[in-house]
Every structure is written in structure tokens, then in C-alpha cells.
Design a protein around this motif. Structure first.
Motif, PDB file in Angstrom:
ATOM      1  N   SER A 261       0.824  -1.211   0.000  1.00 21.32           N
ATOM      2  CA  SER A 261       0.000   0.000   0.000  1.00 21.32           C
ATOM      3  C   SER A 261       0.855   1.256   0.000  1.00 21.32           C
ATOM      4  O   SER A 261       0.456   2.288  -0.559  1.00 21.32           O
ATOM      5  N   ARG A 262       2.013   1.178   0.611  1.00 15.47           N
ATOM      6  CA  ARG A 262       2.899   2.350   0.693  1.00 15.47           C
ATOM      7  C   ARG A 262       3.866   2.429  -0.481  1.00 15.47           C
ATOM      8  O   ARG A 262       4.678   3.354  -0.572  1.00 15.47           O
ATOM      9  N   ASN A 263       3.775   1.438  -1.373  1.00 15.64           N
ATOM     10  CA  ASN A 263       4.607   1.420  -2.582  1.00 15.64           C
ATOM     11  C   ASN A 263       3.707   1.120  -3.782  1.00 15.64           C
ATOM     12  O   ASN A 263       3.687  -0.007  -4.297  1.00 15.64           O
ATOM     13  N   PRO A 264       2.928   2.125  -4.226  1.00 14.76           N
ATOM     14  CA  PRO A 264       1.897   1.903  -5.250  1.00 14.76           C
ATOM     15  C   PRO A 264       2.413   1.276  -6.541  1.00 14.76           C
ATOM     16  O   PRO A 264       1.696   0.491  -7.179  1.00 14.76           O
ATOM     17  N   ASP A 265       3.650   1.606  -6.936  1.00 11.51           N
ATOM     18  CA  ASP A 265       4.181   1.024  -8.177  1.00 11.51           C
ATOM     19  C   ASP A 265       4.335  -0.497  -8.042  1.00 11.51           C
ATOM     20  O   ASP A 265       4.046  -1.249  -8.985  1.00 11.51           O
ATOM     21  N   GLN A 266       4.768  -0.946  -6.857  1.00  9.45           N
ATOM     22  CA  GLN A 266       4.929  -2.384  -6.635  1.00  9.45           C
ATOM     23  C   GLN A 266       3.570  -3.080  -6.472  1.00  9.45           C
ATOM     24  O   GLN A 266       3.396  -4.227  -6.882  1.00  9.45           O
ATOM     25  N   LEU A 267       2.603  -2.364  -5.892  1.00 11.50           N
ATOM     26  CA  LEU A 267       1.252  -2.906  -5.771  1.00 11.50           C
ATOM     27  C   LEU A 267       0.657  -3.150  -7.163  1.00 11.50           C
ATOM     28  O   LEU A 267       0.044  -4.194  -7.409  1.00 11.50           O
ATOM     29  N   GLU A 268       0.865  -2.193  -8.076  1.00  8.29           N
ATOM     30  CA  GLU A 268       0.350  -2.358  -9.439  1.00  8.29           C
ATOM     31  C   GLU A 268       1.027  -3.536 -10.136  1.00  8.29           C
ATOM     32  O   GLU A 268       0.394  -4.283 -10.878  1.00  8.29           O
ATOM     33  N   LEU A 269       2.312  -3.687  -9.896  1.00 10.93           N
ATOM     34  CA  LEU A 269       3.060  -4.815 -10.464  1.00 10.93           C
ATOM     35  C   LEU A 269       2.468  -6.148  -9.978  1.00 10.93           C
ATOM     36  O   LEU A 269       2.284  -7.089 -10.765  1.00 10.93           O
ATOM     37  N   ALA A 270       2.160  -6.208  -8.685  1.00 11.37           N
ATOM     38  CA  ALA A 270       1.598  -7.421  -8.109  1.00 11.37           C
ATOM     39  C   ALA A 270       0.185  -7.681  -8.648  1.00 11.37           C
ATOM     40  O   ALA A 270      -0.184  -8.833  -8.922  1.00 11.37           O
ATOM     41  N   LYS A 271      -0.594  -6.631  -8.816  1.00 11.30           N
ATOM     42  CA  LYS A 271      -1.958  -6.789  -9.357  1.00 11.30           C
ATOM     43  C   LYS A 271      -1.919  -7.323 -10.788  1.00 11.30           C
ATOM     44  O   LYS A 271      -2.714  -8.196 -11.158  1.00 11.30           O
ATOM     45  N   GLU A 272      -0.983  -6.820 -11.582  1.00  8.94           N
ATOM     46  CA  GLU A 272      -0.840  -7.306 -12.968  1.00  8.94           C
ATOM     47  C   GLU A 272      -0.475  -8.787 -12.981  1.00  8.94           C
ATOM     48  O   GLU A 272      -1.028  -9.572 -13.764  1.00  8.94           O
ATOM     49  N   ALA A 273       0.449  -9.177 -12.109  1.00  7.51           N
ATOM     50  CA  ALA A 273       0.862 -10.580 -12.036  1.00  7.51           C
ATOM     51  C   ALA A 273      -0.297 -11.467 -11.577  1.00  7.51           C
ATOM     52  O   ALA A 273      -0.488 -12.573 -12.077  1.00  7.51           O
ATOM     53  N   ALA A 274      -1.098 -10.965 -10.622  1.00 11.82           N
ATOM     54  CA  ALA A 274      -2.244 -11.732 -10.128  1.00 11.82           C
ATOM     55  C   ALA A 274      -3.277 -11.929 -11.239  1.00 11.82           C
ATOM     56  O   ALA A 274      -3.831 -13.023 -11.403  1.00 11.82           O
ATOM     57  N   ALA A 275      -3.532 -10.864 -11.994  1.00 12.60           N
ATOM     58  CA  ALA A 275      -4.510 -10.941 -13.083  1.00 12.60           C
ATOM     59  C   ALA A 275      -4.089 -11.968 -14.136  1.00 12.60           C
ATOM     60  O   ALA A 275      -4.928 -12.637 -14.742  1.00 12.60           O
ATOM     61  N   LYS A 276      -2.795 -12.105 -14.330  1.00 16.32           N
ATOM     62  CA  LYS A 276      -2.269 -13.047 -15.337  1.00 16.32           C
ATOM     63  C   LYS A 276      -2.079 -14.459 -14.772  1.00 16.32           C
ATOM     64  O   LYS A 276      -1.682 -15.373 -15.502  1.00 16.32           O
TER      65      LYS A 276
END
Length: 408
Positions: A261-276
Motif C-alpha cells: 500500500s505504501r509502494n503503489p508502483d509495486q502494488l500495481e506490479l503485483a496486481k498485474e501478475a495476479a490478473a495473469k
């Protein structure tokens, strides 16, 4: 040796220990704290060396008596807790540790852990199903806590109707691992050990009569060269599995989500990986989250014989405090240590320990964390913190959160 007092339980330090740890790591990487009567080590290489050094151990009374150590008589308030400590593998040294760990590993096998994969996934989906329509939940109470407790209960063979007993017992027991616990906490922890022990003994008796596919049945049966676990050893090591098996996972889940939550760029990276559905990504990501904000940030060892490390002399009977949270942010070991980098490849963090006391539950904790994080972000991609400030439970040694409200 220089002296310094580290106020481990100060709310500001518990909330964010890393700035002070970084300052000490550079300027005072080894110091004696008279208040805690321990020698603190903050650099990765020192901690790594000491964890592997057989001249240090988790217990000392097999080497020196309480009188020789200058200790008062045993506290009658913690009599049952002390007996529990004497019989589990974590707080014993060879040859007893070797024997206990060997017997436990014969039952706690990689195949048994892997067999839980489908169950873990099912539990995670069920927890999200319960919260999905509400638009929010307490990530701690509704997600992080139920998962490992349910998994350990499943592993041990605890009937579903008894599972609500486990978390309160464990929560009271682990208070005695904090520094500076109260008399009231000592009484509560001791009573929890009594109640938990009685329960496991009854369950073990049932499994002797009617064995099942669970770990308690396996521990009742396990034998090596005519050697079996005693009743007290079986009970103590089952309690240890619950305590160790869920504290790291609970704190790792909430600390990991807070870090994302405190590192939004890494959160987005994780969300992309989860979606895939990229499970390999989450294997690496979880290691980095465990390094970045260590769920169990400090462990202690006793000096079993005089030794010298990097010019620092340690005497037999001294206690050392190994600051995993500091070692995991040491720039000598990890480039850009204060940066969360989910694809970090070289990541030999200290979180599960090293040497003979390396955590046997590490594969299970990793499996739980990988599954819970990936599934959460895949099914609830809009999940975010619903509070500006997250409160901690009060202690540094078991550094957990009081609650973590999220919305989605």
C-alpha cells in the motif's frame, strides 16, 4: 564494548524501527544494553555468523545452572509454560534438539505440506467469498488470522467445532516472548498452555485408538530406532507448530499488504501478475516482502562458550539479541535495502533463521503467503487501505497489528 539502551517497546520504534536501526547499524552495530542485559547485533554478516555458530544456542540451562547464571528461582506463575519450553525443539540444543527435530520432520514432510495446497486455496476463496459483498473487511481478523489457524488445525486434525479455541490460546502464549511482559500476561499464558496441553493430550489419545491422515496421528506413530516422542514432547511441539506456524503468517500478511500500500508502483506490479495468474512472480514477491518488513524482527541466542566475533568478545552465559529487521535492511547485503523491489532475485533474508534452528514451517508459511496474496489481488483488484494510520499491538518482538481495515 559500547553501551546503548534501545527502547524496543516505544510506540514510535515499533511503528517504524528502520531509521534508528539504520543509524545504529552504521555507527553502533554491536552494543551492550544494560536494561535488557543483552548484546545486540545489527549487521547481516554478524547475525548470519552467529546463527550458524554452534557455540550459541536457544537455551543455556543445560550448560549453566540458574544459580551460576544469577537467576532467581523459577516463577511458579509460569511453571507449565516453562515445562512446555523444555519439551519443544526450538528451545533445545543437540542432542535433544537433533532428536526432536528428526522425529518431527518424519511427520512434517514436504509431501504433507504440498497436500495442503488445494485446502489453502479453498480456505482463501471462502474467506474472500464471505467479505466480497460487504465492500470491505478487516484484513487482520477476517483474512490474515483465520487462514493459518485453519490450516494448522487441518494439519493437526483439530475438529472444526474446536478451532475457535486455537487463536486465543496462541495469542496469550506468545505474549511471553515479548520483553517486559506483565504478571497478568504470564498468568494468562500459563493457563493457555494448560488448556491447550489438555486438549492435545485428549486428541492424541483419540488418534492412538483411531489414527487418521493428520499430523497428530503421524506424531503418535512416528519412531526412529526405537525412539518416540513422549506425551509432553508431542504436546509441546504441536503447540509450537500453532504458535510459530501462524504468528509469522499473520504478521507477514498484514505487514506485506501495508508495504504494498505504501509502494503503489509495486502494488500495481503485483496486481498485474495476479490478473495473469503468474504464480512464479509471487514466489519472489513474498520473499521480498518478508525481507522488507520482517514479521518476527528479533531472535535471541545464549552464548554456550566464550568466543570472539569481529573483535567483540562474548562470554559464556551472555545473551545476544539478533536484529533480523536490521540485517534484512543491511546495504552490505541488499542493494537499495529500503526499497521494496518485488522482483529482487538475490534475497537470502534472515526471516526464517539459519543453521540448525532454521524454521521447519517455512515451506508452509511461504505457501500460505503466496496463495493468500495472489488470490486477494486477483479477486479484489481494487483492495486498498481504509485508514490513514495502522496501529500496532504494542511489542517489537512479536510485531503485529491491532486491525487493518481495507475496502474494495
Amino acid at each position: 564494548m559500547q553501551t546503548f539502551h534501545l527502547d524496543l517497546n516505544h510506540p514510535q520504534f515499533v511503528r517504524d524501527p528502520y531509521p534508528l536501526l539504520a543509524e545504529l547499524r552504521e555507527n553502533l552495530p554491536v552494543f551492550y544494553d544494560e536494561g535488557w542485559n543483552k548484546v545486540f547485533f545489527l549487521r547481516y554478516d554478524d547475525i548470519s555468523s552467529l546463527l550458524r555458530d554452534k557455540r550459541l544456542g536457544r537455551s543455556i540451562t543445560h550448560i549453566l545452572s540458574r544459580d551460576e547464571l544469577g537467576w532467581p528461582p523459577p516463577n511458579p506463575l509460569t511453571r507449565d509454560f516453562d515445562r512446555f519450553q523444555e519439551n519443544h525443539m526450538l528451545d533445545n540444543e543437540p542432542p535433544k534438539h537433533t532428536r526432536l527435530k528428526g522425529l518431527m520432520l518424519k511427520a512434517f514432510t514436504p509431501a504433507r505440506v504440498e497436500s495442503l495446497r488445494g485446502k489453502i486455496q479453498s480456505i482463501v476463496h471462502g474467506l474472500i467469498d464471505q467479505a466480497e459483498d460487504r465492500g470491505g473487511m478487516d484484513l487482520l481478523a477476517d483474512y490474515a488470522e483465520p487462514l493459518p489457524v485453519t490450516v494448522i488445525a487441518e494439519l493437526l486434525g483439530v475438529p472444526e467445532e474446536d478451532r475457535p479455541l486455537l487463536r486465543p490460546w496462541s495469542a496469550r502464549i506468545v505474549k511471553l516472548y515479548e520483553l517486559g511482559y506483565t504478571e497478568e500476561q504470564a498468568k494468562a499464558a500459563n493457563q493457555a498452555v494448560v488448556e491447550f496441553s489438555d486438549y492435545i493430550k485428549r486428541l492424541a489419545e483419540e488418534r492412538r485408538r483411531r489414527p487418521g491422515p493428520d499430523l497428530i496421528s503421524a506424531l503418535v506413530e512416528v519412531e526412529e530406532q526405537g525412539d518416540k516422542l513422549t506425551a509432553d514432547e508431542l504436546v509441546a511441539n504441536c503447540i509450537l507448530l500453532l504458535n510459530a506456524g501462524h504468528e509469522a503468517t499473520v504478521n507477514g500478511t498484514t505487514a506485506g499488504f501495508l508495504a504494498l500500500s505504501r509502494n503503489p508502483d509495486q502494488l500495481e506490479l503485483a496486481k498485474e501478475a495476479a490478473a495473469k495468474g503468474n504464480s512464479e512472480f509471487f514466489k519472489t514477491a513474498v520473499e521480498e516482502l518478508l525481507r522488507y518488513d520482517t514479521p518476527l524482527p528479533m531472535f535471541e541466542r545464549w552464548v554456550l562458550e566464550d568466543l570472539e566475533l569481529g573483535g567483540v568478545s562474548l562470554r559464556k552465559g551472555q545473551e545476544v539479541a539478533l536484529m533480523y529487521a536490521s540485517g534484512n535492511r543491511d546495504p552490505r547485503k541488499f542493494p537499495e535495502p529500503d526499497r521494496l523491489h518485488l522482483t529482487r532475485k538475490e534475497n537470502q533474508h534472515l526471516t526464517f533463521g539459519l543453521g540448525i534452528h532454521y524454521c521447519i514451517g517455512a515451506p508452509l508459511a511461504r505457501l500460505e503467503l503466496q496463495t493468500s496474496l495472489q488470490t486477494l489481488l486477483k479477486r479484489l483488484p481494487g483492495v486498498h487501505l481504509a485508514t490513514a494510520e495502522v496501529e500496532y499491538t504494542g511489542g517489537f518482538v512479536i510485531r503485529g497489528h491491532k486491525a487493518m481495515p481495507v475496502a474494495f
